[in-house]
Design a protein around this motif. Sequence first.
Motif, mmCIF file in Angstrom:
data_model
loop_
_atom_site.group_PDB
_atom_site.id
_atom_site.type_symbol
_atom_site.label_atom_id
_atom_site.label_comp_id
_atom_site.label_asym_id
_atom_site.label_seq_id
_atom_site.Cartn_x
_atom_site.Cartn_y
_atom_site.Cartn_z
ATOM 1 N N MET A 70 -105.068 135.665 -53.644
ATOM 2 C CA MET A 70 -106.398 136.193 -53.977
ATOM 3 C C MET A 70 -106.531 137.622 -53.460
ATOM 4 N N ASN A 71 -106.976 138.516 -54.339
ATOM 5 C CA ASN A 71 -107.294 139.888 -53.948
ATOM 6 C C ASN A 71 -108.798 140.093 -53.997
ATOM 7 N N THR A 72 -109.318 140.861 -53.045
ATOM 8 C CA THR A 72 -110.759 141.118 -53.014
ATOM 9 C C THR A 72 -111.034 142.571 -52.676
ATOM 10 N N ILE A 73 -112.200 143.033 -53.108
ATOM 11 C CA ILE A 73 -112.706 144.345 -52.704
ATOM 12 C C ILE A 73 -114.213 144.214 -52.512
ATOM 13 N N VAL A 74 -114.725 144.796 -51.450
ATOM 14 C CA VAL A 74 -116.146 144.703 -51.124
ATOM 15 C C VAL A 74 -116.790 146.076 -51.230
ATOM 16 N N HIS A 75 -117.917 146.132 -51.904
ATOM 17 C CA HIS A 75 -118.717 147.351 -52.007
ATOM 18 C C HIS A 75 -120.068 147.080 -51.347
ATOM 19 N N LYS A 76 -120.247 147.564 -50.142
ATOM 20 C CA LYS A 76 -121.522 147.372 -49.446
ATOM 21 C C LYS A 76 -122.618 148.202 -50.126
ATOM 22 N N ALA A 77 -123.829 147.700 -50.027
ATOM 23 C CA ALA A 77 -124.954 148.327 -50.731
ATOM 24 C C ALA A 77 -125.109 149.797 -50.385
ATOM 25 N N SER A 113 -118.783 137.675 -45.863
ATOM 26 C CA SER A 113 -120.244 137.695 -45.798
ATOM 27 C C SER A 113 -120.788 138.881 -46.581
ATOM 28 N N LEU A 114 -121.770 138.619 -47.437
ATOM 29 C CA LEU A 114 -122.389 139.650 -48.272
ATOM 30 C C LEU A 114 -123.896 139.585 -48.131
ATOM 31 N N GLU A 115 -124.529 140.769 -48.156
ATOM 32 C CA GLU A 115 -125.979 140.862 -48.026
ATOM 33 C C GLU A 115 -126.583 141.454 -49.298
ATOM 34 N N ARG A 116 -127.902 141.639 -49.253
ATOM 35 C CA ARG A 116 -128.654 142.123 -50.419
ATOM 36 C C ARG A 116 -128.034 143.391 -51.014
ATOM 37 N N ARG A 117 -127.755 143.335 -52.315
ATOM 38 C CA ARG A 117 -127.218 144.439 -53.117
ATOM 39 C C ARG A 117 -125.760 144.776 -52.794
ATOM 40 N N ASP A 118 -125.079 143.958 -52.000
ATOM 41 C CA ASP A 118 -123.637 144.104 -51.834
ATOM 42 C C ASP A 118 -122.942 143.563 -53.082
#
Length: 239
Positions: free
Chosen positions: A1-8, A203-208
Motif C-alpha cells: 500500500m502506498n499513501t500520501i497525505v495532504h494536510k488542510a 489520522s486525518l482531520e477536517r479538510r485533510d
Amino acid sequence: MNTIVHKADTRGHANHGWLNAHHTFSFANYHDPERVHFGVLRVLNDDVIQGGGGFGMHPHDNMEIITIPLQGALEHKDSMGNSGVIRKNEIQVMSAGTGVFHSEFNKSTSEAVNLLQIWVFPNKRDVEPRYEQIAFDPKERHNRLQQVLSPNPDDEGMWVYQDTWFHRGNLDQGFETRYQLKKKGNGLYLFVIEGEVTVANQSLERRDGMGIWNADQFQLQANTQAEVLLMEVPMDLAY
C-alpha cells in the motif's frame, strides 16, 4: 500500500474577497509540481463564495466536472440551456466534452455558499456535452458509504465518462467500515469534510486529504462525528 497525505493547511490558498478558495491540487496561480493531480483526479477545490459573488460565463472542454455544495445554494447556467440552483445534499455533474460555457453564482446576496468543485480527466474525448443534477437523501449515508457517482448510468447515483466511483459518508464517532476498491489498479483519494478519522492507520482531520494506491482495500474509522468523501479513480492518465 502506498499513501500520501495532504494536510488542510498545506493546500494552495487564494482570498479574493468575494471568493476564498483552497486548492488541494495545482490550480490558477497555485502551482506545486508535486501536487498536480492524483491519478485522473485533477482538481479538488474548496470554495467559499460570498453573497452576490460568482464566476461569470467561462469555457471548459474534455473534463468531467462535479460540484458538491456543502452550505448555501449555487445558481448554474450553461450554453446547453440548463439553468437551476444546486443546494446542499444535491450534486451536479457536467461532462464538458467538445466544449461548454457555464456560470456559477451564489444564489443569496447575503449568505456565503461553500462548495467542492472536482475535476476528473475523462476516458473519452470530445463527447457531446451533458448535464445532470440529483438530490441525495442524507439519511442514506448515515454510518454508510453512499455511492453518488460511478461509470454506469444504470448504477446508483450519477455517472461520468471515467472508471471512477464517489462515496459520501456521515459517520458516528467510533463507527468503522472497510472500503474495497471496485477496479483493480485504481487508487482512492479520501477528503475529510468534517471531523476526524483514521484511515489505514493515518489520522486525518477536517479538510485533510489522503491518497491510497497499490491496495485492494483499507479500514476507515471515525474518531469523532465525521463526514467524508471517497473518490476512487484510475491512476493511469491514458485515454
